[in-house]
Design a protein around this motif. Structure first.
Motif, PDB file in Angstrom:
ATOM      1  N   MET A   4      -0.370  -8.311   0.065  1.00 17.96           N
ATOM      2  CA  MET A   4      -0.555  -7.319  -0.682  1.00 17.96           C
ATOM      3  C   MET A   4       0.292  -5.618   0.503  1.00 17.96           C
ATOM      4  O   MET A   4       1.344  -4.994   0.092  1.00 17.96           O
ATOM      5  CB  MET A   4      -0.859  -6.576  -1.691  1.00 17.96           C
ATOM      6  CG  MET A   4      -1.157  -5.954  -2.809  1.00 17.96           C
ATOM      7  SD  MET A   4       0.560  -5.333  -3.478  1.00 17.96           S
ATOM      8  CE  MET A   4       0.023  -7.189  -5.179  1.00 17.96           C
ATOM      9  N   VAL A  10       5.186  -2.352  -4.927  1.00 20.76           N
ATOM     10  CA  VAL A  10       3.566  -3.086  -5.593  1.00 20.76           C
ATOM     11  C   VAL A  10       3.426  -3.469  -7.042  1.00 20.76           C
ATOM     12  O   VAL A  10       4.537  -3.041  -7.430  1.00 20.76           O
ATOM     13  CB  VAL A  10       2.930  -2.231  -5.176  1.00 20.76           C
ATOM     14  CG1 VAL A  10       2.665  -1.881  -3.591  1.00 20.76           C
ATOM     15  CG2 VAL A  10       3.923  -0.478  -5.767  1.00 20.76           C
ATOM     16  N   VAL A 203      -0.444   2.968 -10.723  1.00 22.15           N
ATOM     17  CA  VAL A 203      -0.964   3.025  -8.932  1.00 22.15           C
ATOM     18  C   VAL A 203      -0.701   4.439  -8.177  1.00 22.15           C
ATOM     19  O   VAL A 203      -0.275   4.770  -8.287  1.00 22.15           O
ATOM     20  CB  VAL A 203       0.544   2.038  -8.161  1.00 22.15           C
ATOM     21  CG1 VAL A 203       0.382   2.124  -7.125  1.00 22.15           C
ATOM     22  CG2 VAL A 203       1.098   1.048  -8.740  1.00 22.15           C
TER      23      VAL A 203
END
Length: 234
Positions: A4, A10, A203
């Motif tokens: 990641m 993302v 996020v």
């Protein structure tokens, strides 16, 4: 599998679980040509906005020949990526997983003041019959509450629109300077329209602080734009 930390965008784990959905909040390195690097995306049509910090919402029933002028897109079409560009503003995805309707929203302070996000929710309800209480919402990286300085004019505009004064924190540097919580301003819009708090995902990254992301406030006129995208398989 790419770790990641090395990905050029993302994602939200709760949206990754939906088998029909593709999405991502692009970092500085993610470019338009990168959409063609994944075999399953190569026939997707890319729909961009001519963004103007407005409350204008477009329903995409067929792929337009040129970019619509506005700040939000809604569709039920498969194999189309809805894309917005940001460099501190807040990118937001909305998903109706039952009716398979998606939206992407560009939220700066001007669009937030004009309640563009709330208007997208209502457009999904009125056009497709989406139940606001069942929608999923995803907030991408944006400038954080400790970095987003605005002036007295912005604070007064939100106060006149009935927003909570808790969205603003005075700065010590001098009068008339405030730190604005852009993320919370939009979250409160969703809650008022019946979106469940448990269905709002985020996020928690500040674009101004994290060099993986582009920030207009940090980089000025040389700043580019990041691409956030959402689409559905056939």
């Amino acid at each position: 599998m790419i770790p990641m930390s090395q990905k050029q965008y993302v994602t939200i784990p709760e949206l990754d679980c939906l088998p029909f959905l593709y999405h991502g909040f692009g970092k500085a390195g993610w470019k338009e040509q990168d959409f063609r690097t994944r075999a399953e995306w190569r026939d997707f049509k890319l729909v961009f906005l001519d963004q103007v910090h407005s409350e204008v919402v477009y329903v995409i029933r067929k792929v337009p020949k040129k970019s619509p002028r506005g700040d939000a897109l809604v569709t039920d079409l498969p194999r189309v990526f809805l894309i917005i560009k940001t460099a501190d503003c807040l990118p937001i995805f909305l998903v109706d997983q039952t009716k398979r309707v998606i939206a992407v929203v560009h939220c700066g302070w001007k669009g937030t003041l004009r309640k563009v996000l709330g208007k997208v929710v209502l457009k999904m309800r009125d056009t497709y019959g989406s139940d606001p209480g069942a929608l999923l919402a995803a907030f991408g990286p944006s400038i954080g509450r400790n970095c987003y300085e605005v002036g007295e004019d912005v604070r007064r505009s939100f106060a006149a629109a009935g927003s909570s004064n808790t969205l603003f924190r005075p700065r010590d540097e001098g009068p008339g300077k405030y730190l604005f919580n852009l993320r919370e301003a939009n979250r409160s819009q969703l809650l008022r329209l019946g979106i469940q708090a448990k269905n709002i995902f985020s996020v928690e990254t500040c674009t101004h602080c994290d060099s993986q992301y582009i920030s207009f406030r940090r980089d000025g006129g040389r700043a580019g734009r990041m691409l956030s995208f959402i689409g559905m398989s056939g």
